[in-house]
Design an enzyme around this catalytic site. Structure first.
Site, mmCIF file in Angstrom:
data_model
loop_
_atom_site.group_PDB
_atom_site.id
_atom_site.type_symbol
_atom_site.label_atom_id
_atom_site.label_comp_id
_atom_site.label_asym_id
_atom_site.label_seq_id
_atom_site.Cartn_x
_atom_site.Cartn_y
_atom_site.Cartn_z
ATOM 1 C CB THR A 2 10.788 14.165 -33.685
ATOM 2 O OG1 THR A 2 11.891 15.184 -33.258
ATOM 3 C CG2 THR A 2 11.338 12.628 -33.319
ATOM 4 C CD1 TRP A 3 10.297 21.109 -35.955
ATOM 5 C CD2 TRP A 3 12.037 21.201 -34.958
ATOM 6 N NE1 TRP A 3 10.211 22.347 -35.297
ATOM 7 C CE2 TRP A 3 11.343 22.391 -34.741
ATOM 8 C CE3 TRP A 3 13.289 20.924 -34.369
ATOM 9 C CZ2 TRP A 3 12.024 23.523 -33.916
ATOM 10 C CZ3 TRP A 3 13.897 21.961 -33.572
ATOM 11 C CH2 TRP A 3 13.185 23.301 -33.587
ATOM 12 C CG PHE A 33 13.496 22.720 -27.965
ATOM 13 C CD1 PHE A 33 14.000 22.762 -29.407
ATOM 14 C CD2 PHE A 33 14.654 22.673 -27.418
ATOM 15 C CE1 PHE A 33 15.282 23.385 -29.762
ATOM 16 C CE2 PHE A 33 15.964 23.064 -27.486
ATOM 17 C CZ PHE A 33 16.192 23.517 -28.625
ATOM 18 C CE1 TYR A 34 16.287 21.348 -32.283
ATOM 19 C CE2 TYR A 34 17.563 19.320 -32.547
ATOM 20 C CZ TYR A 34 17.351 20.762 -32.408
ATOM 21 O OH TYR A 34 18.545 21.562 -32.374
ATOM 22 N N GLY A 35 10.516 18.583 -31.717
ATOM 23 C CA GLY A 35 8.922 17.758 -31.800
ATOM 24 C C GLY A 35 8.193 18.089 -30.702
#
Length: 180
Positions: A2-3, A33-35
């Site tokens: 998702t990043w 916070f990955y994305g």
């Protein structure tokens, strides 16, 4: 998954996740916070475990959080906000097996952060506490406050720092597994 600017499709991501489980890779690392807030690793996992609820018990889910605007916030309030957000994003589809603040908050004593996290373990909201990208001193100080189930650090053929800076030794001394 998702990043990236152009993340893979959910179908492709789900195939990769299922293949990892079939291959025995059941330790999954996610980040609040990955994305983007709308599409991050936790929203993807929510959708995955909605489609494959039988896989939730097979996975050990380790989540990094504790950042506000990508800056560490290890205050009790910051930890609470992060964990509650992660739980909200997972929406009961999967429990948080391990939670770790992504970085140590230099403005909050690590002992304060560990005590706050320990309350979430006692309440059954997280299964255990890990540390991420920490010094040997931080490992030792945290281990005096609560049980640390893992320390996540960079370790590779190109980055062997933990073998000489005391982090691996502090983990061994406190019987804490290293997640490389």
């Amino acid at each position: 998954m998702t990043w990236r600017k152009q993340p893979p499709s959910e179908e492709q991501s789900f195939k990769a996740l299922r293949a990892s489980l079939e291959a025995g890779a059941n330790f999954w690392n996610a980040g609040e916070f990955y994305g983007t807030p709308e599409f991050n690793s936790l929203t993807l996992l929510n959708k995955y475990f909605t489609m494959y609820p039988e896989d939730a018990e097979k996975v050990v889910l380790s989540i990094k959080g504790g950042l506000v605007n990508m800056k560490p916030n290890g205050t009790p309030e910051g930890v609470k906000t992060s964990i509650e957000n992660c739980l909200r994003l997972l929406d009961g589809k999967k429990s948080i097996d391990i939670f770790e603040c992504a970085r140590v908050d230099k403005n909050t004593p690590i002992e304060t952060t560990m005590k706050a996290l320990e309350e979430f373990v006692k309440a059954g909201k997280i299964g255990g506490i890990a540390l991420s990208e920490v010094s040997a001193d931080s490992v030792k100080r945290a281990a005096k406050v609560t049980k640390i189930v893992a320390v996540e650090v960079e370790l590779s053929l190109w980055s062997t720092d933990i073998l000489s800076n005391g982090v691996a030794a502090a983990c061994e001394e406190n019987n804490i597994p290293v997640v490389a």
